[in-house]
Design a protein around this motif. Structure first.
Motif, PDB file in Angstrom:
ATOM      1  N   PRO A  64     -32.962  -4.435 -61.460  1.00 60.57           N
ATOM      2  CA  PRO A  64     -32.088  -4.558 -62.648  1.00 60.57           C
ATOM      3  C   PRO A  64     -30.741  -5.231 -62.377  1.00 60.57           C
ATOM      4  O   PRO A  64     -30.222  -5.933 -63.244  1.00 60.57           O
ATOM      5  N   SER A  65     -30.166  -5.058 -61.166  1.00 61.42           N
ATOM      6  CA  SER A  65     -28.838  -5.629 -60.925  1.00 61.42           C
ATOM      7  C   SER A  65     -28.794  -6.637 -59.779  1.00 61.42           C
ATOM      8  O   SER A  65     -27.732  -7.122 -59.433  1.00 61.42           O
ATOM      9  N   LYS A  66     -29.970  -6.919 -59.192  1.00 59.99           N
ATOM     10  CA  LYS A  66     -29.960  -7.809 -58.027  1.00 59.99           C
ATOM     11  C   LYS A  66     -31.330  -8.429 -57.793  1.00 59.99           C
ATOM     12  O   LYS A  66     -32.333  -7.998 -58.371  1.00 59.99           O
ATOM     13  N   VAL A  67     -31.315  -9.418 -56.899  1.00 58.63           N
ATOM     14  CA  VAL A  67     -32.547  -9.997 -56.369  1.00 58.63           C
ATOM     15  C   VAL A  67     -32.478  -9.808 -54.869  1.00 58.63           C
ATOM     16  O   VAL A  67     -31.461 -10.123 -54.243  1.00 58.63           O
ATOM     17  N   GLU A  68     -33.557  -9.279 -54.309  1.00 58.20           N
ATOM     18  CA  GLU A  68     -33.581  -9.035 -52.873  1.00 58.20           C
ATOM     19  C   GLU A  68     -34.563 -10.018 -52.239  1.00 58.20           C
ATOM     20  O   GLU A  68     -35.731 -10.077 -52.629  1.00 58.20           O
ATOM     21  N   ILE A  69     -34.054 -10.805 -51.274  1.00 62.83           N
ATOM     22  CA  ILE A  69     -34.870 -11.796 -50.580  1.00 62.83           C
ATOM     23  C   ILE A  69     -35.041 -11.307 -49.144  1.00 62.83           C
ATOM     24  O   ILE A  69     -34.067 -11.139 -48.427  1.00 62.83           O
ATOM     25  N   THR A  70     -36.288 -11.080 -48.737  1.00 60.96           N
ATOM     26  CA  THR A  70     -36.584 -10.605 -47.387  1.00 60.96           C
ATOM     27  C   THR A  70     -37.188 -11.760 -46.602  1.00 60.96           C
ATOM     28  O   THR A  70     -38.184 -12.365 -47.035  1.00 60.96           O
ATOM     29  N   LEU A  71     -36.585 -12.056 -45.451  1.00 65.81           N
ATOM     30  CA  LEU A  71     -37.023 -13.174 -44.617  1.00 65.81           C
ATOM     31  C   LEU A  71     -37.545 -12.650 -43.285  1.00 65.81           C
ATOM     32  O   LEU A  71     -36.865 -11.869 -42.616  1.00 65.81           O
ATOM     33  N   GLY A  72     -38.732 -13.084 -42.878  1.00 63.08           N
ATOM     34  CA  GLY A  72     -39.286 -12.694 -41.590  1.00 63.08           C
ATOM     35  C   GLY A  72     -38.686 -13.563 -40.491  1.00 63.08           C
ATOM     36  O   GLY A  72     -38.775 -14.795 -40.544  1.00 63.08           O
ATOM     37  N   LYS A  73     -38.086 -12.931 -39.500  1.00 62.42           N
ATOM     38  CA  LYS A  73     -37.485 -13.687 -38.383  1.00 62.42           C
ATOM     39  C   LYS A  73     -38.579 -14.309 -37.526  1.00 62.42           C
ATOM     40  O   LYS A  73     -39.613 -13.689 -37.269  1.00 62.42           O
ATOM     41  N   GLU A  74     -38.323 -15.512 -37.060  1.00 61.95           N
ATOM     42  CA  GLU A  74     -39.250 -16.186 -36.155  1.00 61.95           C
ATOM     43  C   GLU A  74     -39.165 -15.565 -34.764  1.00 61.95           C
ATOM     44  O   GLU A  74     -40.168 -15.400 -34.082  1.00 61.95           O
ATOM     45  N   THR A  75     -37.951 -15.237 -34.347  1.00 67.02           N
ATOM     46  CA  THR A  75     -37.723 -14.556 -33.062  1.00 67.02           C
ATOM     47  C   THR A  75     -36.816 -13.363 -33.314  1.00 67.02           C
ATOM     48  O   THR A  75     -36.171 -13.273 -34.358  1.00 67.02           O
ATOM     49  N   GLY A  76     -36.741 -12.457 -32.366  1.00 68.60           N
ATOM     50  CA  GLY A  76     -35.922 -11.256 -32.516  1.00 68.60           C
ATOM     51  C   GLY A  76     -34.454 -11.475 -32.200  1.00 68.60           C
ATOM     52  O   GLY A  76     -33.727 -10.522 -31.939  1.00 68.60           O
ATOM     53  N   VAL A  77     -33.998 -12.709 -32.238  1.00 74.50           N
ATOM     54  CA  VAL A  77     -32.602 -13.035 -31.929  1.00 74.50           C
ATOM     55  C   VAL A  77     -31.676 -12.453 -32.984  1.00 74.50           C
ATOM     56  O   VAL A  77     -31.964 -12.503 -34.179  1.00 74.50           O
ATOM     57  N   ARG A  78     -30.544 -11.919 -32.543  1.00 75.33           N
ATOM     58  CA  ARG A  78     -29.530 -11.380 -33.461  1.00 75.33           C
ATOM     59  C   ARG A  78     -28.734 -12.550 -34.040  1.00 75.33           C
ATOM     60  O   ARG A  78     -28.203 -13.372 -33.305  1.00 75.33           O
ATOM     61  N   TRP A  79     -28.645 -12.639 -35.343  1.00 78.24           N
ATOM     62  CA  TRP A  79     -27.915 -13.721 -36.005  1.00 78.24           C
ATOM     63  C   TRP A  79     -26.443 -13.356 -36.073  1.00 78.24           C
ATOM     64  O   TRP A  79     -26.086 -12.282 -36.544  1.00 78.24           O
ATOM     65  N   GLU A  80     -25.552 -14.258 -35.637  1.00 78.30           N
ATOM     66  CA  GLU A  80     -24.111 -14.027 -35.757  1.00 78.30           C
ATOM     67  C   GLU A  80     -23.660 -14.217 -37.205  1.00 78.30           C
ATOM     68  O   GLU A  80     -22.787 -13.521 -37.694  1.00 78.30           O
ATOM     69  N   THR A  81     -24.261 -15.182 -37.858  1.00 76.87           N
ATOM     70  CA  THR A  81     -23.964 -15.459 -39.266  1.00 76.87           C
ATOM     71  C   THR A  81     -25.275 -15.775 -39.969  1.00 76.87           C
ATOM     72  O   THR A  81     -26.293 -16.020 -39.320  1.00 76.87           O
ATOM     73  N   LEU A  82     -25.246 -15.775 -41.276  1.00 75.27           N
ATOM     74  CA  LEU A  82     -26.448 -16.082 -42.046  1.00 75.27           C
ATOM     75  C   LEU A  82     -26.699 -17.586 -42.098  1.00 75.27           C
ATOM     76  O   LEU A  82     -27.830 -18.040 -41.970  1.00 75.27           O
ATOM     77  N   GLU A  83     -25.617 -18.338 -42.265  1.00 77.10           N
ATOM     78  CA  GLU A  83     -25.754 -19.777 -42.475  1.00 77.10           C
ATOM     79  C   GLU A  83     -25.259 -20.599 -41.297  1.00 77.10           C
ATOM     80  O   GLU A  83     -24.435 -20.139 -40.509  1.00 77.10           O
ATOM     81  N   GLN A  84     -25.759 -21.824 -41.236  1.00 75.84           N
ATOM     82  CA  GLN A  84     -25.237 -22.775 -40.261  1.00 75.84           C
ATOM     83  C   GLN A  84     -23.815 -23.110 -40.654  1.00 75.84           C
ATOM     84  O   GLN A  84     -23.464 -23.099 -41.829  1.00 75.84           O
ATOM     85  N   LYS A  85     -23.013 -23.414 -39.660  1.00 73.04           N
ATOM     86  CA  LYS A  85     -21.634 -23.827 -39.969  1.00 73.04           C
ATOM     87  C   LYS A  85     -21.696 -25.180 -40.654  1.00 73.04           C
ATOM     88  O   LYS A  85     -22.365 -26.092 -40.194  1.00 73.04           O
ATOM     89  N   LYS A  86     -20.971 -25.269 -41.751  1.00 76.23           N
ATOM     90  CA  LYS A  86     -20.943 -26.525 -42.494  1.00 76.23           C
ATOM     91  C   LYS A  86     -19.979 -27.484 -41.830  1.00 76.23           C
ATOM     92  O   LYS A  86     -18.844 -27.131 -41.541  1.00 76.23           O
ATOM     93  N   GLU A  87     -20.432 -28.681 -41.593  1.00 76.31           N
ATOM     94  CA  GLU A  87     -19.576 -29.722 -41.017  1.00 76.31           C
ATOM     95  C   GLU A  87     -18.656 -30.237 -42.116  1.00 76.31           C
ATOM     96  O   GLU A  87     -19.126 -30.683 -43.160  1.00 76.31           O
ATOM     97  N   VAL A  88     -17.385 -30.139 -41.892  1.00 76.51           N
ATOM     98  CA  VAL A  88     -16.413 -30.626 -42.869  1.00 76.51           C
ATOM     99  C   VAL A  88     -15.807 -31.903 -42.321  1.00 76.51           C
ATOM    100  O   VAL A  88     -15.169 -31.905 -41.273  1.00 76.51           O
ATOM    101  N   ALA A  89     -16.052 -32.976 -43.015  1.00 76.24           N
ATOM    102  CA  ALA A  89     -15.500 -34.263 -42.592  1.00 76.24           C
ATOM    103  C   ALA A  89     -14.015 -34.284 -42.886  1.00 76.24           C
ATOM    104  O   ALA A  89     -13.580 -33.813 -43.930  1.00 76.24           O
ATOM    105  N   PRO A  90     -13.230 -34.827 -41.966  1.00 74.95           N
ATOM    106  CA  PRO A  90     -11.799 -34.926 -42.245  1.00 74.95           C
ATOM    107  C   PRO A  90     -11.573 -35.854 -43.431  1.00 74.95           C
ATOM    108  O   PRO A  90     -12.324 -36.803 -43.630  1.00 74.95           O
ATOM    109  N   PRO A  91     -10.549 -35.565 -44.241  1.00 73.92           N
ATOM    110  CA  PRO A  91     -10.302 -36.376 -45.433  1.00 73.92           C
ATOM    111  C   PRO A  91     -10.083 -37.843 -45.111  1.00 73.92           C
ATOM    112  O   PRO A  91     -10.503 -38.713 -45.835  1.00 73.92           O
TER     113      PRO A  91
END
Length: 179
Positions: free
Chosen positions: A65-92
């Motif tokens: 009712p208040s959310k969507v839950e997405i469950t992802l199976g890990k390929e390896t048992g590695v502990r993730w430091e963050t969920l996403e890859q760091k985004k490359e920010v180009a200098p202006p």
């Protein structure tokens, strides 16, 4: 509109909780790829470039009712430091970075070369004053002002004890202005 979400992990899976009320009524859709999650709903979009690859066949999503839950199976048992890859920010823009310290020292050297006579002496005193401790600055101020500009001392222990006497250069006489 942006979507608020949070995530947690275990050794075998990553669970992403997307806060979205009445997701089924908003025609939500989730596309799970090995390294990317793309979720849409009426007026909402969430795209995540995952830090590590996942197993698509062991992944799923479910609406509540208040959310969507997405469950992802890990390929390896590695502990993730963050969920996403760091985004490359180009200098202006790629303009050279100024080294302000070098610029200031070059300017000081140019000033020293150009200064002659009394100007060079004043510049030296300025440099000594600016690079001194507050106690030395206080001694310089007191000695110079009390002596009518005839004494400049950096020793606060000596200057702080009593009034600094006027000591005119040899061959000259000191006179009060109003007398």
């Amino acid at each position: 509109m942006s979507v608020r979400y949070d995530w947690y992990q275990s050794d075998t899976k990553v669970v992403i909780t997307v806060l979205l009320k009445n997701a089924t009524e908003k025609n939500y859709a989730v596309n799970i790829e090995a390294e990317k999650i793309h979720m849409t709903a009426d007026g909402y979009e969430l795209v995540l470039q995952l830090l590590h690859p996942i197993v698509v066949d062991r992944s799923s999503h479910k609406a509540f009712p208040s959310k969507v839950e997405i469950t992802l199976g890990k390929e390896t048992g590695v502990r993730w430091e963050t969920l996403e890859q760091k985004k490359e920010v180009a200098p202006p823009s790629t303009r050279p970075v100024k080294n302000w310290d070098r610029l200031v020292s070059e300017e000081e050297k140019n000033d020293e070369k150009e200064a002659k006579g009394e100007a060079a002496l004043n510049q030296l005193f300025k440099k000594i004053y600016n690079s001194s401790t507050p106690e030395v600055q206080k001694a310089m101020n007191k000695s110079f002002s009390e002596s009518g500009g005839t004494v400049l001392s950096t020793n606060w222990n000596e200057v702080g004890k009593e009034k600094v006497d006027v000591k005119p250069p040899e061959g000259t006489e000191f006179r009060e202005w109003d007398k």
